[in-house]
Design an enzyme around this catalytic site. Sequence first.
Site, short mmCIF file in Angstrom:
data_model
loop_
_atom_site.label_atom_id
_atom_site.label_comp_id
_atom_site.label_asym_id
_atom_site.label_seq_id
_atom_site.Cartn_x
_atom_site.Cartn_y
_atom_site.Cartn_z
N THR A 190 0.85 -1.20 0.00
CA THR A 190 0.00 0.00 0.00
C THR A 190 0.88 1.25 0.00
O THR A 190 0.65 2.19 -0.77
CB THR A 190 -0.87 0.01 1.28
OG1 THR A 190 -1.64 -1.18 1.32
CG2 THR A 190 -1.79 1.21 1.34
N HIS A 245 20.60 28.32 13.12
CA HIS A 245 19.79 29.48 12.72
C HIS A 245 20.11 29.86 11.28
O HIS A 245 21.29 29.85 10.91
CB HIS A 245 20.11 30.66 13.64
CG HIS A 245 19.41 31.92 13.23
ND1 HIS A 245 18.07 32.12 13.45
CD2 HIS A 245 19.87 33.03 12.60
CE1 HIS A 245 17.73 33.31 12.99
NE2 HIS A 245 18.80 33.88 12.45
C1 LIG Z 1 -3.50 7.11 0.99
C2 LIG Z 1 -2.58 6.62 2.07
C3 LIG Z 1 -1.50 7.39 2.42
C4 LIG Z 1 -0.65 6.96 3.42
N1 LIG Z 1 0.41 7.74 3.76
C5 LIG Z 1 1.23 7.34 4.74
C6 LIG Z 1 2.36 8.13 5.09
O1 LIG Z 1 2.62 9.17 4.52
N2 LIG Z 1 3.17 7.68 6.09
C7 LIG Z 1 2.91 6.51 6.76
O2 LIG Z 1 3.66 6.15 7.65
N3 LIG Z 1 1.85 5.73 6.43
C8 LIG Z 1 1.03 6.12 5.45
N4 LIG Z 1 -0.02 5.32 5.09
C9 LIG Z 1 -0.19 4.03 5.78
C10 LIG Z 1 0.78 2.99 5.21
O3 LIG Z 1 0.60 2.89 3.83
C11 LIG Z 1 0.57 1.65 5.88
O4 LIG Z 1 0.65 1.82 7.28
C12 LIG Z 1 1.62 0.65 5.43
O5 LIG Z 1 1.60 0.45 4.04
C13 LIG Z 1 1.42 -0.69 6.14
O6 LIG Z 1 2.40 -1.56 5.71
P1 LIG Z 1 2.21 -3.15 5.74
O7 LIG Z 1 3.51 -3.73 5.34
O8 LIG Z 1 1.60 -3.56 7.02
O9 LIG Z 1 1.09 -3.45 4.66
P2 LIG Z 1 0.85 -3.04 3.15
O10 LIG Z 1 1.68 -1.88 2.76
O11 LIG Z 1 -0.61 -2.94 2.99
O12 LIG Z 1 1.42 -4.28 2.33
C14 LIG Z 1 0.82 -5.53 2.40
C15 LIG Z 1 1.27 -6.34 1.20
O13 LIG Z 1 0.83 -7.67 1.37
C16 LIG Z 1 0.33 -8.17 0.13
N5 LIG Z 1 -0.61 -9.25 0.45
C17 LIG Z 1 -1.80 -9.15 1.10
N6 LIG Z 1 -2.32 -10.38 1.29
C18 LIG Z 1 -1.46 -11.26 0.74
C19 LIG Z 1 -1.42 -12.68 0.64
N7 LIG Z 1 -2.37 -13.45 1.20
N8 LIG Z 1 -0.37 -13.25 0.01
C20 LIG Z 1 0.62 -12.48 -0.53
N9 LIG Z 1 0.65 -11.14 -0.45
C21 LIG Z 1 -0.37 -10.55 0.20
C22 LIG Z 1 -0.32 -6.95 -0.49
O14 LIG Z 1 -0.44 -7.11 -1.90
C23 LIG Z 1 0.69 -5.86 -0.12
O15 LIG Z 1 1.71 -5.76 -1.08
C24 LIG Z 1 -0.88 5.71 4.08
C25 LIG Z 1 -1.96 4.92 3.70
C26 LIG Z 1 -2.80 5.36 2.71
C27 LIG Z 1 -3.96 4.49 2.31
#
Ligand SMILES: Cc1cc2nc3c(=O)[nH]c(=O)nc-3n(C[C@H](O)[C@H](O)[C@H](O)COP(=O)(O)OP(=O)(O)OC[C@H]3O[C@@H](n4cnc5c(N)ncnc54)[C@H](O)[C@@H]3O)c2cc1C
Length: 469
Positions: free
Chosen positions: A44, A448
Amino acid sequence: MAETPKYDVVIIGSGPGGYVAAIRAGQLGLKTAVIEKDDKFGGTCLHVGCVPTKALLFSADVYDSIKNAREYGIVCKEFSVDWAAVQARKTKVVTKLAKGIEFLFKKNKVESIQGYGRLAGPGRIAVTDAKGQTREIQARKIVLATGSEAKTFPGFEPDGKTILTNREILAVKAIPKSMVVMGAGAVGVEFASIFHRFGSKVTILEMLPRAVPLEDEEISAELEKSFRRQGITIVTQAKVEKAAKTANGVAVSYTGPDGKSQKIEAETLLVAVGRSPNTRDLGLEKTRVKLERGFVKVDPCMQTDEPGVYAIGDLVANSPLLAHVASMEGIVAVTHAAGKPVEPINYDQAPNCTYCEPEISSVGLTERRAREAGHQVRVGKFPFAGNSKSGILGAREGFVKMVCDEKYGEILGVHMIGPRVTELVAEAAAVLRLEGTALDLSHTIHPHPTLSEALMEASHAVDGMAIHF
Ligand SMILES: Cc1cc2nc3c(=O)[nH]c(=O)nc-3n(C[C@H](O)[C@H](O)[C@H](O)COP(=O)(O)OP(=O)(O)OC[C@H]3O[C@@H](n4cnc5c(N)ncnc54)[C@H](O)[C@@H]3O)c2cc1C
């Protein structure tokens, strides 16, 4: 029968939780694989979250600077937004970073497996590829890092045209003339800032009494004031009831703070009302993994109740949904999996950033939470209007608010709204981690003219002795 491949650690999901965990696991000498269902790494954060939104925000900043160039003595006669080029730049930034992850996987001997991963029994993961073929792999330790998706409701399902989530809105073909944003959390206010500055007429509807409700109350009030000044309409205590498609877009019905029904029409509706954890189809039902409202419960070392299975990132219960938190949880999980000592995460010291205009950042306790936790509180506040760099940048809005314990002046929380404050919050996080006091910070010489001086001034203000205000 061919033997199933065996790994020390297998990570399901390659977002900032999963890919960082994989790199660290590789660095620790573990035989590591990452399973990713999409055709690109980064999750994401890289593809539909942190990175593309900030690339768009930066283009909006550039556009804003050109619009206001005269104030800085620069005359720009002809300029306009080339939306396709803005989108192309965003894609270029994302693609380069995704290639960077591939490179880092190779460098750290992390194997990547494309497919959908599910737990298939103790130490076993079933991977289903794009053709529907399933095979099994084995791992001593498994890390669930499958992240989250935008929450949607019946009647508000995204259609890619008028009703959008963070995923679809990043791919719109043209800047919408008008937009209703449902939800004034971090995602909602960031998109509001992006599209307002590109010329959309934006209305935000928030059910709670204030915008960015997790932040300190004074920060919410300052943001709402700034948004109204900029021309973004924000209605709090607005309960959205219905979205009906019209010839020109969508009509959104809501009950306003006065209890009366209202209707607003716009070209698009962005639904930004929170995230759902991706825990539904992971094979968890046959395990001892415990869930809380769909999120996975873990111990301080990120272990679930199923032996050998960890969870990190957005799918973890009671953990903030932030990329940098996911990454730290990944490091903790694989360090523990490698049998090395780990320091559990102190979530009260995790910085929060919202990249709206003006930016917001915070770390630690809000004034209210500090009082509720029983602290005698002393507060120091310093406005950016008193900071010389703010004057140079022409961005004098906002303030730094420091919440300290009365007794020793220990800093309990820092809350900022104003220019580039997302770049300032790491200093505050480091001071909190070192249990620093306002005196420690006020005796730290700050360069500064920089915006960081506002942080130092807020620490002077805790004793009522800010220099420049
Ligand atoms: C619009 C938006 C803006 C954001 N901006 C920020 C920011 O500026 N700063 C910040 O800190 N956070 C931000 N966030 C939050 C941040 O994106 C998430 O907290 C972060 O991506 C979480 O990381 P993760 O690794 O847990 O999951 P994710 O990034 O969601 O990654 C999960 C991965 O697992 C894969 N997956 C899922 N299920 C399976 C499966 N069964 N088998 C194989 N692969 C699978 C998915 O395809 C994905 O690639 C934002 C979120 C959004 C929606």
